[in-house]
Design an enzyme around this catalytic site. Structure first.
Site, PDB file in Angstrom:
ATOM      1  N   LYS A   1       2.122  10.922   7.143  1.00  0.00           N
ATOM      2  CA  LYS A   1       1.259  10.718   8.413  1.00  0.00           C
ATOM      3  C   LYS A   1       1.903  11.467   9.648  1.00  0.00           C
ATOM      4  CE  LYS A   1      -1.321   6.825   6.761  1.00  0.00           C
ATOM      5  NZ  LYS A   1      -1.003   5.991   5.785  1.00  0.00           N
TER       6      LYS A   1
ATOM      7  N   ASP B   1       9.074   2.983   2.162  1.00  0.00           N
ATOM      8  CA  ASP B   1       8.098   3.976   2.476  1.00  0.00           C
ATOM      9  C   ASP B   1       7.935   3.582   4.056  1.00  0.00           C
ATOM     10  OD1 ASP B   1       5.430   4.824   3.000  1.00  0.00           O
ATOM     11  OD2 ASP B   1       4.886   3.934   1.203  1.00  0.00           O
TER      12      ASP B   1
ATOM     13  N   PHE C   1       0.778  -1.263   0.115  1.00  0.00           N
ATOM     14  CA  PHE C   1      -0.061   0.118   0.120  1.00  0.00           C
ATOM     15  C   PHE C   1       0.941   1.271   0.110  1.00  0.00           C
ATOM     16  CE2 PHE C   1      -2.535   3.579   1.275  1.00  0.00           C
ATOM     17  CZ  PHE C   1      -3.592   3.290   0.723  1.00  0.00           C
TER      18      PHE C   1
HETATM   19  C1  LIG Z   1      -0.845   5.761   4.377  1.00  0.00           C
HETATM   20  C2  LIG Z   1       0.146   5.416   3.367  1.00  0.00           C
HETATM   21  C3  LIG Z   1       0.368   6.154   2.092  1.00  0.00           C
HETATM   22  C4  LIG Z   1      -0.286   7.171   1.577  1.00  0.00           C
HETATM   23  O1  LIG Z   1      -0.483   8.384   2.571  1.00  0.00           O
HETATM   24  P1  LIG Z   1      -1.331   9.448   2.141  1.00  0.00           P
HETATM   25  O2  LIG Z   1      -1.124  10.700   3.054  1.00  0.00           O
HETATM   26  O3  LIG Z   1      -2.888   8.894   2.366  1.00  0.00           O
HETATM   27  O4  LIG Z   1      -1.420   9.684   0.546  1.00  0.00           O
HETATM   28  C5  LIG Z   1       1.524   5.478   1.522  1.00  0.00           C
HETATM   29  N1  LIG Z   1       2.159   4.581   1.875  1.00  0.00           N
HETATM   30  C6  LIG Z   1       1.926   4.068   3.180  1.00  0.00           C
HETATM   31  C7  LIG Z   1       2.773   2.886   4.016  1.00  0.00           C
HETATM   32  C8  LIG Z   1       0.790   4.575   3.870  1.00  0.00           C
HETATM   33  O5  LIG Z   1       0.517   3.771   5.098  1.00  0.00           O
END
Ligand SMILES: *Cc1c(COP(=O)(O)O)cnc(C)c1O
Length: 404
Positions: free
Chosen positions: A255, A226, A141
């Site tokens: 986040k 990420d 994700f």
């Molecule tokens: C939430 C998340 C994203 C995307 O972030 P947004 O601020 O919702 O665009 C990307 N990678 C990971 C691992 C995430 O948990």
């Protein structure tokens, strides 16, 4: 009709159904607890998908935001502003990298990493024009943009949004051989979550991240971590890669970087990588704005003390022990790293959604991921007795659901 029902009905009628929220309407919060419009209190065990690591209404973060609101909120990057330098330098120092590129949402930071890796591939590695590929993982994700969903293996996220962006190779997560087999001379990056959050807090086998690091180094490929959900204290370290002592070439953050106040994201890398970005090649009107930088500086300061990392590690052990006690009583498996848990519920008892609805009735907010897995990630300010409360409510919910 209650206020809750009225607001839910209006929300469903006048907003696109891109989410399926639990039936609670929150109007206030403090620390790890939220209050709904009817005055009921709930323990927040989602923390805005780990955006609220430092708690709702964190005084240090709010003070920084309030002070900045009264002074200067937006300049655009056409000019410098007085919060920018210290935010970038502080965040770069936190990651151990030379420099950062600030954006807003996580998906934008992932897009940034993809662009940087491709340009680095063409200009530094010498990949032939338009031939670059990036290796990504099954069940990843990374966000919701058209390019990012192009390499999602979740049909709900992916299907019906084509034509898709080419240039990604999807391999199995957790085995370095899969990456080794997929790498060729046009591979510019391996992009992965050090722990797969949305997939259910999946922790790869010991040694995996180290092997990925070695493969990337051997093949002159960038290792992009990420850390949007796994980073910034959640797992008991500043970054989840630290559990294996691994240093990626690029960190992606988001986040919690915005302190639960404002979207703030960034990538961090050394100048031999981020240096490929030149004026006009990438940007964002709001990226690195004064309010975001003031909030981000407060977050970097908080992380600099190590206090939250230590607390997440300690409370994580408490949560882990509590959840282990439920194995065999409706719980099949528990995975935790720091204050982050993936709990697989026996699918013959209930779906994750049903468990979350039963928890809601008992004053606990949690979110299911896939199937019968729920994720627990309370703000790190949570009290130890609150964790006991959450575990007790989960036990009670599972008892009720098993009796159906
Ligand atoms: C939430 C998340 C994203 C995307 O972030 P947004 O601020 O919702 O665009 C990307 N990678 C990971 C691992 C995430 O948990």
């Amino acid at each position: 009709m209650s206020t809750t029902d009225k607001l839910i009905e209006l929300s469903e009628r006048r907003s696109a159904h891109n989410y399926h929220p639990l039936p609670v309407v929150i109007s206030q919060a403090d620390g790890a607890w939220v209050t709904d419009v009817d005055g009921r209190r709930y323990l927040d065990c989602l923390a805005g998908y780990s955006s609220l690591n430092f708690g709702h209404g964190n005084e240090k973060i709010l003070a920084a935001a309030r002070a900045q609101l009264d002074r200067l909120t937006l300049t655009s990057r056409a000019f410098y502003h007085d919060q920018f330098a210290d935010f970038c330098a502080g965040l770069a120092d936190l990651t151990g990298k030379d420099m950062v590129l600030p954006m807003n949402t996580g998906a934008e930071a992932v897009e940034t990493a993809i662009k940087v890796a491709r340009k680095w591939g063409y200009q530094v590695k010498g990949v032939a024009p338009d031939q670059a590929n990036i290796i990504v993982m099954e069940d990843n994700f990374h966000g919701r943009t058209t390019t990012i969903v192009s390499f999602s293996t979740d049909p709900v996220a992916h299907d019906h949004f084509g034509p898709y962006t080419p240039g990604f190779r999807i391999v199995k997560y957790g085995t370095a051989e899969a990456i080794r087999d997929a790498i060729d001379e046009n591979t510019v990056a391996v992009l992965l979550e050090p722990i797969q959050g949305e997939a259910g807090v999946l922790i790869p086998p010991d040694g995996y991240l180290t092997q990925v690091r070695e493969l990337c180094t051997e093949n002159n490929v960038l290792f992009i971590a990420d850390e949007i959900q796994s980073g910034l204290g959640r797992t008991g370290k500043t970054f989840a890669v630290e559990h294996e002592g691994v240093v990626p070439d690029m960190y992606i953050m988001g986040k919690a970087l915005g302190g639960g106040v404002i979207p703030v994201s960034a990538v961090a890398a050394n100048s031999d990588v981020l240096g490929v970005i030149k004026p006009g090649t990438h940007g964002s009107t709001f990226g690195g704005n004064p309010l975001a930088c003031a909030v981000g500086r407060a977050v970097v300061d908080i992380l600099g003390t190590g206090e939250f990392q230590e607390r997440a590690a300690r409370l994580g052990e408490v949560l882990h022990a509590g959840l282990l006690g439920l194995v065999g009583q409706g719980v099949v498996t528990v995975r935790t790293r720091g204050l982050w848990a993936g709990v697989d519920i026996d699918p013959s008892i209930a779906t994750g959604r049903e468990v979350c609805e039963a928890l809601l009735k008992r004053g606990v907010l949690a979110k299911d991921t896939h199937g019968s897995t729920i994720r627990l990630a309370p703000p790190i300010v949570v009290a130890e007795e609150d964790l006991a409360f959450a575990v007790a409510q989960l036990a009670d919910a599972l008892k009720e659901l098993s009796a159906r």
